[in-house]
Write an enzyme that holds these catalytic residues in place. Sequence first.
Site, PDB file in Angstrom:
ATOM      1  N   GLU A 102     -17.347 -15.848 -16.132  1.00 40.90           N
ATOM      2  CA  GLU A 102     -16.242 -14.934 -15.819  1.00 40.90           C
ATOM      3  C   GLU A 102     -15.967 -14.976 -14.315  1.00 40.90           C
ATOM      4  O   GLU A 102     -16.916 -15.026 -13.516  1.00 40.90           O
ATOM      5  CB  GLU A 102     -16.633 -13.522 -16.305  1.00 40.90           C
ATOM      6  CG  GLU A 102     -15.659 -12.415 -16.027  1.00 40.90           C
ATOM      7  CD  GLU A 102     -14.311 -12.528 -16.740  1.00 40.90           C
ATOM      8  OE1 GLU A 102     -13.647 -13.566 -16.607  1.00 40.90           O
ATOM      9  OE2 GLU A 102     -13.908 -11.553 -17.395  1.00 40.90           O
ATOM     10  N   ASP A 103     -14.713 -14.951 -13.936  1.00 36.48           N
ATOM     11  CA  ASP A 103     -14.382 -14.993 -12.503  1.00 36.48           C
ATOM     12  C   ASP A 103     -14.818 -13.714 -11.802  1.00 36.48           C
ATOM     13  O   ASP A 103     -15.501 -13.735 -10.791  1.00 36.48           O
ATOM     14  CB  ASP A 103     -12.877 -15.238 -12.303  1.00 36.48           C
ATOM     15  CG  ASP A 103     -12.002 -14.291 -13.117  1.00 36.48           C
ATOM     16  OD1 ASP A 103     -12.529 -13.513 -13.930  1.00 36.48           O
ATOM     17  OD2 ASP A 103     -10.767 -14.330 -12.946  1.00 36.48           O
ATOM     18  N   ASP A 106     -14.597  -6.478 -12.880  1.00 33.11           N
ATOM     19  CA  ASP A 106     -13.989  -5.429 -12.070  1.00 33.11           C
ATOM     20  C   ASP A 106     -14.406  -4.072 -12.646  1.00 33.11           C
ATOM     21  O   ASP A 106     -15.435  -3.518 -12.270  1.00 33.11           O
ATOM     22  CB  ASP A 106     -12.471  -5.661 -12.092  1.00 33.11           C
ATOM     23  CG  ASP A 106     -11.716  -4.730 -11.176  1.00 33.11           C
ATOM     24  OD1 ASP A 106     -12.349  -4.104 -10.311  1.00 33.11           O
ATOM     25  OD2 ASP A 106     -10.486  -4.618 -11.314  1.00 33.11           O
ATOM     26  N   LYS A 109     -14.361  -3.505 -18.309  1.00 29.29           N
ATOM     27  CA  LYS A 109     -13.795  -3.122 -19.600  1.00 29.29           C
ATOM     28  C   LYS A 109     -13.617  -4.324 -20.548  1.00 29.29           C
ATOM     29  O   LYS A 109     -14.002  -4.278 -21.718  1.00 29.29           O
ATOM     30  CB  LYS A 109     -12.443  -2.438 -19.376  1.00 29.29           C
ATOM     31  CG  LYS A 109     -11.870  -1.848 -20.628  1.00 29.29           C
ATOM     32  CD  LYS A 109     -10.625  -1.037 -20.370  1.00 29.29           C
ATOM     33  CE  LYS A 109     -10.156  -0.433 -21.681  1.00 29.29           C
ATOM     34  NZ  LYS A 109      -8.810   0.062 -21.646  1.00 29.29           N
TER      35      LYS A 109
HETATM   36  P1  IMP Z   1     -12.112  -5.827 -15.965  1.00 30.18           P
HETATM   37  O1  IMP Z   1     -11.882  -5.697 -17.434  1.00 30.18           O
HETATM   38  O2  IMP Z   1     -11.604  -4.611 -15.213  1.00 30.18           O
HETATM   39  O3  IMP Z   1     -13.531  -6.143 -15.587  1.00 30.18           O
HETATM   40  O4  IMP Z   1     -11.137  -6.947 -15.466  1.00 30.18           O
HETATM   41  C1  IMP Z   1     -11.469  -8.253 -15.315  1.00 30.18           C
HETATM   42  C2  IMP Z   1     -10.243  -9.121 -15.068  1.00 30.18           C
HETATM   43  O5  IMP Z   1      -9.278  -8.510 -14.192  1.00 30.18           O
HETATM   44  C3  IMP Z   1     -10.704 -10.366 -14.343  1.00 30.18           C
HETATM   45  O6  IMP Z   1     -11.109 -11.364 -15.243  1.00 30.18           O
HETATM   46  C4  IMP Z   1      -9.476 -10.748 -13.528  1.00 30.18           C
HETATM   47  O7  IMP Z   1      -8.638 -11.588 -14.291  1.00 30.18           O
HETATM   48  C5  IMP Z   1      -8.768  -9.443 -13.248  1.00 30.18           C
HETATM   49  N1  IMP Z   1      -9.079  -8.986 -11.862  1.00 30.18           N
HETATM   50  C6  IMP Z   1      -9.935  -7.994 -11.520  1.00 30.18           C
HETATM   51  N2  IMP Z   1     -10.005  -7.846 -10.181  1.00 30.18           N
HETATM   52  C7  IMP Z   1      -9.160  -8.769  -9.649  1.00 30.18           C
HETATM   53  C8  IMP Z   1      -8.802  -9.117  -8.273  1.00 30.18           C
HETATM   54  O8  IMP Z   1      -9.275  -8.557  -7.264  1.00 30.18           O
HETATM   55  N3  IMP Z   1      -7.893 -10.133  -8.154  1.00 30.18           N
HETATM   56  C9  IMP Z   1      -7.346 -10.775  -9.221  1.00 30.18           C
HETATM   57  N4  IMP Z   1      -7.663 -10.488 -10.491  1.00 30.18           N
HETATM   58  C10 IMP Z   1      -8.568  -9.491 -10.717  1.00 30.18           C
END
Ligand code: IMP
Length: 178
Positions: A102-103, A106, A109
Amino acid sequence: MSVIQVHDKKFQPYINAVELQQRIRELAAEISKDLQGERPLFIAILNGSFMFAADVFKYLTIEAEISFIKLVSYKGTKSTGNVVTSIGLDEDLYGRTVVILEDIVDTGKTLSQFLPQLEHQQPKKLVIAALLTKPEALQYKIPIDYLGFSVPNKFLLGYGLDYDGLGRNLPEIYQLVE
Ligand code: IMP
Protein backbone atom coordinates in the site's frame (compact mmCIF):
# COMPACT_ATOMS: atom_id res chain seq x y z
CA MET A 1 14.19 19.74 -6.22
CA SER A 2 12.25 22.94 -5.68
CA VAL A 3 8.69 24.08 -5.00
CA ILE A 4 6.29 22.93 -7.71
CA GLN A 5 2.75 23.86 -8.62
CA VAL A 6 0.07 21.23 -9.40
CA HIS A 7 -3.40 22.49 -10.26
CA ASP A 8 -3.97 25.33 -7.78
CA LYS A 9 -1.57 24.21 -5.03
CA LYS A 10 2.13 24.46 -4.23
CA PHE A 11 4.19 21.54 -2.99
CA GLN A 12 7.67 21.52 -1.44
CA PRO A 13 10.25 18.71 -1.59
CA TYR A 14 9.86 16.23 1.27
CA ILE A 15 11.57 12.86 0.57
CA ASN A 16 14.06 12.74 -2.28
CA ALA A 17 14.44 9.86 -4.72
CA VAL A 18 17.70 8.59 -3.20
CA GLU A 19 16.21 8.37 0.31
CA LEU A 20 13.12 6.64 -1.07
CA GLN A 21 15.09 4.03 -2.96
CA GLN A 22 17.39 3.41 0.00
CA ARG A 23 14.48 2.81 2.38
CA ILE A 24 12.66 0.60 -0.12
CA ARG A 25 15.80 -1.51 -0.60
CA GLU A 26 15.92 -1.98 3.18
CA LEU A 27 12.26 -3.04 3.29
CA ALA A 28 12.76 -5.47 0.41
CA ALA A 29 15.80 -6.95 2.16
CA GLU A 30 13.83 -7.43 5.39
CA ILE A 31 10.90 -9.02 3.57
CA SER A 32 13.26 -11.29 1.63
CA LYS A 33 14.90 -12.43 4.85
CA ASP A 34 11.61 -12.99 6.71
CA LEU A 35 9.75 -14.74 3.89
CA GLN A 36 12.56 -16.85 2.45
CA GLY A 37 11.19 -20.10 1.02
CA GLU A 38 7.52 -19.06 1.32
CA ARG A 39 7.06 -17.91 -2.29
CA PRO A 40 4.79 -15.05 -1.17
CA LEU A 41 2.09 -13.46 -3.24
CA PHE A 42 2.36 -9.67 -3.27
CA ILE A 43 -0.89 -7.79 -3.78
CA ALA A 44 -0.42 -4.18 -4.83
CA ILE A 45 -3.35 -1.85 -4.32
CA LEU A 46 -3.83 0.46 -7.29
CA ASN A 47 -3.58 3.23 -8.27
CA GLY A 48 -1.27 4.83 -5.72
CA SER A 49 1.04 1.89 -5.00
CA PHE A 50 2.24 1.11 -8.52
CA MET A 51 5.70 2.72 -8.14
CA PHE A 52 6.29 1.45 -4.62
CA ALA A 53 5.20 -2.04 -5.71
CA ALA A 54 7.52 -2.03 -8.73
CA ASP A 55 10.52 -0.93 -6.66
CA VAL A 56 9.93 -3.30 -3.71
CA PHE A 57 9.41 -6.16 -6.12
CA LYS A 58 12.56 -5.56 -8.11
CA TYR A 59 14.71 -5.40 -4.97
CA LEU A 60 13.45 -8.77 -3.63
CA THR A 61 15.96 -11.58 -3.62
CA ILE A 62 13.43 -14.41 -3.12
CA GLU A 63 10.94 -16.14 -5.40
CA ALA A 64 7.66 -14.25 -5.32
CA GLU A 65 4.50 -13.52 -7.31
CA ILE A 66 2.68 -10.25 -7.72
CA SER A 67 -0.88 -9.31 -8.54
CA PHE A 68 -2.57 -5.91 -8.81
CA ILE A 69 -5.99 -4.99 -7.54
CA LYS A 70 -8.15 -1.94 -7.45
CA LEU A 71 -10.42 -1.19 -4.53
CA VAL A 72 -13.80 0.31 -5.23
CA SER A 73 -15.95 1.69 -2.46
CA TYR A 74 -19.67 2.13 -2.82
CA LYS A 75 -22.56 2.79 -0.51
CA GLY A 76 -24.07 -0.40 0.82
CA THR A 77 -27.75 -0.88 0.32
CA LYS A 78 -28.25 -1.62 4.00
CA SER A 79 -26.95 0.30 6.98
CA THR A 80 -23.38 -0.79 6.46
CA GLY A 81 -22.13 2.49 4.96
CA ASN A 82 -19.21 2.20 2.59
CA VAL A 83 -18.32 -1.26 1.36
CA VAL A 84 -14.96 -1.89 -0.20
CA THR A 85 -14.58 -4.53 -2.85
CA SER A 86 -11.67 -5.46 -5.08
CA ILE A 87 -11.39 -5.96 -8.78
CA GLY A 88 -8.71 -8.10 -10.32
CA LEU A 89 -7.82 -10.61 -7.64
CA ASP A 90 -7.86 -13.96 -9.43
CA GLU A 91 -5.51 -15.84 -7.14
CA ASP A 92 -6.67 -18.23 -4.45
CA LEU A 93 -5.12 -17.08 -1.17
CA TYR A 94 -5.84 -20.26 0.77
CA GLY A 95 -2.69 -21.37 2.61
CA ARG A 96 -0.51 -18.70 0.98
CA THR A 97 1.77 -16.06 2.44
CA VAL A 98 0.35 -12.76 1.26
CA VAL A 99 2.01 -9.32 1.36
CA ILE A 100 -0.24 -6.30 0.83
CA LEU A 101 1.56 -3.37 -0.77
CA GLU A 102 0.00 0.00 0.00
CA ASP A 103 1.32 3.48 -0.80
CA ILE A 104 -0.06 5.22 2.27
CA VAL A 105 -2.17 4.27 5.26
CA ASP A 106 -3.95 7.51 6.12
CA THR A 107 -7.11 6.97 8.20
CA GLY A 108 -6.72 3.22 7.69
CA LYS A 109 -10.34 2.94 6.65
CA THR A 110 -9.71 1.35 3.26
CA LEU A 111 -7.54 -1.45 4.62
CA SER A 112 -9.72 -2.00 7.68
CA GLN A 113 -12.64 -2.74 5.38
CA PHE A 114 -10.66 -4.77 2.88
CA LEU A 115 -8.48 -6.98 5.11
CA PRO A 116 -11.38 -9.12 6.41
CA GLN A 117 -12.19 -10.09 2.81
CA LEU A 118 -8.67 -11.40 2.36
CA GLU A 119 -8.64 -13.12 5.75
CA HIS A 120 -11.85 -14.84 4.77
CA GLN A 121 -9.85 -16.76 2.14
CA GLN A 122 -7.64 -18.17 4.91
CA PRO A 123 -4.13 -17.22 3.82
CA LYS A 124 -1.34 -18.85 5.83
CA LYS A 125 0.00 -15.40 6.71
CA LEU A 126 -1.14 -11.89 5.80
CA VAL A 127 1.35 -9.05 6.21
CA ILE A 128 1.23 -5.39 5.24
CA ALA A 129 3.99 -3.31 3.70
CA ALA A 130 3.21 0.40 3.46
CA LEU A 131 5.54 3.09 2.20
CA LEU A 132 3.96 5.80 4.35
CA THR A 133 1.61 6.27 7.26
CA LYS A 134 0.25 9.34 9.04
CA PRO A 135 -0.15 8.33 12.72
CA GLU A 136 -2.11 11.51 13.53
CA ALA A 137 -4.71 10.66 10.89
CA LEU A 138 -5.18 6.98 11.83
CA GLN A 139 -8.71 6.08 12.88
CA TYR A 140 -8.51 2.32 12.48
CA LYS A 141 -5.90 0.00 13.90
CA ILE A 142 -3.88 -1.37 10.99
CA PRO A 143 -0.95 -3.67 11.77
CA ILE A 144 1.78 -2.43 9.42
CA ASP A 145 4.54 -5.04 9.38
CA TYR A 146 6.92 -3.20 7.06
CA LEU A 147 6.82 0.60 7.10
CA GLY A 148 8.85 3.01 5.00
CA PHE A 149 8.22 6.35 6.68
CA SER A 150 5.98 7.73 9.39
CA VAL A 151 4.92 11.25 8.33
CA PRO A 152 2.98 14.24 9.69
CA ASN A 153 -0.66 14.71 8.80
CA LYS A 154 -0.06 16.78 5.67
CA PHE A 155 -1.07 16.06 2.10
CA LEU A 156 1.67 14.38 0.05
CA LEU A 157 2.25 14.16 -3.68
CA GLY A 158 4.47 12.16 -6.02
CA TYR A 159 5.89 8.66 -6.33
CA GLY A 160 2.44 7.28 -7.14
CA LEU A 161 0.45 9.69 -4.97
CA ASP A 162 -1.72 12.18 -6.82
CA TYR A 163 -3.48 15.45 -6.30
CA ASP A 164 -6.63 15.29 -8.38
CA GLY A 165 -5.06 12.94 -10.93
CA LEU A 166 -1.70 14.68 -11.32
CA GLY A 167 1.75 14.21 -9.81
CA ARG A 168 1.94 10.42 -9.75
CA ASN A 169 4.94 10.43 -12.09
CA LEU A 170 7.23 12.42 -9.78
CA PRO A 171 10.15 10.23 -8.63
CA GLU A 172 10.22 11.93 -5.22
CA ILE A 173 7.63 12.91 -2.58
CA TYR A 174 6.41 16.47 -2.06
CA GLN A 175 4.41 18.02 0.78
CA LEU A 176 1.61 20.54 0.43
CA VAL A 177 2.62 24.11 1.26
CA GLU A 178 -0.13 25.47 3.53
P1 IMP B 1 -7.25 5.58 4.05
O1 IMP B 1 -8.41 4.68 3.78
O2 IMP B 1 -7.68 6.87 4.72
O3 IMP B 1 -6.12 4.93 4.79
O4 IMP B 1 -6.77 6.10 2.64
C1 IMP B 1 -5.77 5.54 1.91
C2 IMP B 1 -5.73 6.11 0.50
O5 IMP B 1 -5.97 7.52 0.45
C3 IMP B 1 -4.32 5.92 -0.02
O6 IMP B 1 -4.16 4.66 -0.62
C4 IMP B 1 -4.17 7.08 -0.99
O7 IMP B 1 -4.62 6.70 -2.27
C5 IMP B 1 -5.07 8.17 -0.45
N1 IMP B 1 -4.25 9.18 0.29
C6 IMP B 1 -4.16 9.30 1.63
N2 IMP B 1 -3.31 10.30 1.98
C7 IMP B 1 -2.86 10.83 0.81
C8 IMP B 1 -1.93 11.92 0.51
O8 IMP B 1 -1.34 12.60 1.38
N3 IMP B 1 -1.73 12.16 -0.82
C9 IMP B 1 -2.35 11.45 -1.80
N4 IMP B 1 -3.20 10.44 -1.56
C10 IMP B 1 -3.46 10.13 -0.26
